[in-house]
Design a protein around this motif. Structure first.
Motif, short mmCIF file in Angstrom:
data_model
loop_
_atom_site.label_atom_id
_atom_site.label_comp_id
_atom_site.label_asym_id
_atom_site.label_seq_id
_atom_site.Cartn_x
_atom_site.Cartn_y
_atom_site.Cartn_z
N LEU A 187 0.83 -1.21 0.00
CA LEU A 187 0.00 0.00 0.00
C LEU A 187 0.86 1.25 0.00
O LEU A 187 0.52 2.25 -0.66
N SER A 188 1.98 1.23 0.70
CA SER A 188 2.88 2.38 0.70
C SER A 188 3.47 2.61 -0.69
O SER A 188 3.63 3.75 -1.12
N ILE A 189 3.80 1.50 -1.37
CA ILE A 189 4.31 1.63 -2.75
C ILE A 189 3.23 2.19 -3.67
O ILE A 189 3.50 3.03 -4.54
N LEU A 190 1.97 1.75 -3.45
CA LEU A 190 0.86 2.25 -4.26
C LEU A 190 0.65 3.74 -4.06
O LEU A 190 0.43 4.49 -5.02
N ILE A 191 0.72 4.18 -2.80
CA ILE A 191 0.54 5.61 -2.52
C ILE A 191 1.64 6.43 -3.16
O ILE A 191 1.39 7.50 -3.76
N PHE A 192 2.88 5.95 -3.10
CA PHE A 192 3.99 6.66 -3.73
C PHE A 192 3.81 6.74 -5.24
O PHE A 192 4.05 7.78 -5.87
N SER A 193 3.37 5.62 -5.85
CA SER A 193 3.14 5.62 -7.30
C SER A 193 1.98 6.52 -7.68
O SER A 193 2.01 7.18 -8.73
N GLN A 194 0.95 6.61 -6.82
CA GLN A 194 -0.17 7.51 -7.09
C GLN A 194 0.26 8.97 -7.04
O GLN A 194 -0.20 9.79 -7.84
N ILE A 195 1.17 9.29 -6.12
CA ILE A 195 1.68 10.66 -6.05
C ILE A 195 2.46 11.00 -7.32
O ILE A 195 2.34 12.10 -7.89
N LEU A 196 3.29 10.05 -7.78
CA LEU A 196 4.04 10.29 -9.01
C LEU A 196 3.10 10.45 -10.21
O LEU A 196 3.32 11.31 -11.07
N LEU A 197 2.05 9.62 -10.27
CA LEU A 197 1.08 9.74 -11.36
C LEU A 197 0.33 11.06 -11.29
O LEU A 197 -0.01 11.64 -12.33
N LEU A 198 0.06 11.52 -10.09
CA LEU A 198 -0.63 12.81 -9.94
C LEU A 198 0.25 13.95 -10.44
O LEU A 198 -0.24 14.90 -11.07
N LEU A 199 1.54 13.87 -10.17
CA LEU A 199 2.47 14.87 -10.70
C LEU A 199 2.52 14.80 -12.22
O LEU A 199 2.57 15.84 -12.90
N LEU A 200 2.52 13.58 -12.76
CA LEU A 200 2.51 13.42 -14.20
C LEU A 200 1.23 13.98 -14.81
O LEU A 200 1.26 14.64 -15.86
#
Length: 224
Positions: A187-200
């Motif tokens: 879940l922590s990896i998912l949240i980090f990837s979601q933040i990166l996708l939001l920046l993208l």
């Protein structure tokens, strides 16, 4: 609970059968009065710098004779970028992900350019149908190709903006729906990837607004 993957893009919220989701289109207007009476802040100064830069670039594309028309394309960029960013907020309807919105922007612009060009610069418009140094036997085919490319311009403008906004939102939705079934470490990896996708997605929101405005400016410059 979503009935299907695309239900997040459906304008379903309403009061007395009046759809409310499309009201997000005009939410960007609430920032305009604030910039007129409030003390200049860093955000206002940054936005002023952005609009002045766009004004100078569009003036180069349109030429000095038609530089007064740059305000239209700067306003178009502002409208699209505000709607794109508002769509990144939770529970805010993304109007620019619908062809009804993007076609409403692209089709009137293209029609006005075509009508103005064919009425005031008829020979110039005919010259655009045949590129320079085209062999005689290929001229009928080139005219057909140029006519088709002109006719699909509003569609490509509308589909490009809507498809890019839908793609990023769908990816965020797909990854977000897998959260309840994941372990704490995943879940922590998912949240980090979601933040990166939001920046993208934030970068895509700006880039697609800029592309839409620049292409509209180029289409306008061709009819003069």
């Amino acid at each position: 609970m979503m009935s299907n993957l695309f239900s997040s893009f459906d304008p379903s919220s309403s009061i007395l059968n009046i759809p409310l989701n499309w009201s997000s289109t005009i939410l960007g207007l609430i920032f305009i009065p604030y910039s007129l009476w409030a003390m200049p802040s860093r955000w206002i100064l940054m936005w002023t710098l952005v609009t002045n830069t766009l004004h100078k670039e569009f003036k180069i594309l349109l030429g000095q004779k038609n530089s007064s028309g740059t305000i239209l394309f700067v306003s178009l960029f502002s409208l699209i970028v505000f709607n794109n960013f508002l769509g990144l907020l939770p529970y805010v309807f993304t109007s620019t992900s619908h062809l009804a919105m993007t076609l409403s922007l692209a089709l009137p612009l293209w029609l006005s350019f075509m009508v103005f060009g064919w009425i005031n610069h008829t020979q110039h418009m005919f010259a655009h149908l045949v590129p320079l140094s085209t062999p005689g036997p290929l001229m009928p085919f080139m005219v057909l190709i140029e006519m088709v490319s002109n006719l699909i311009r509003p569609g490509t403008l509308a589909v490009r903006l809507a498809a890019n906004m839908i793609a990023g939102h769908l990816l965020l939705t797909l990854l977000g729906n897998t959260g309840p079934s994941l372990s704490l470490s995943l879940l922590s990896i998912l949240i980090f990837s979601q933040i990166l996708l939001l920046l993208l997605e934030s970068a895509v929101a700006i880039i697609q607004s800029y592309v839409f405005a620049v292409l509209s400016t180029l289409y306008a410059s061709e009819v003069n």
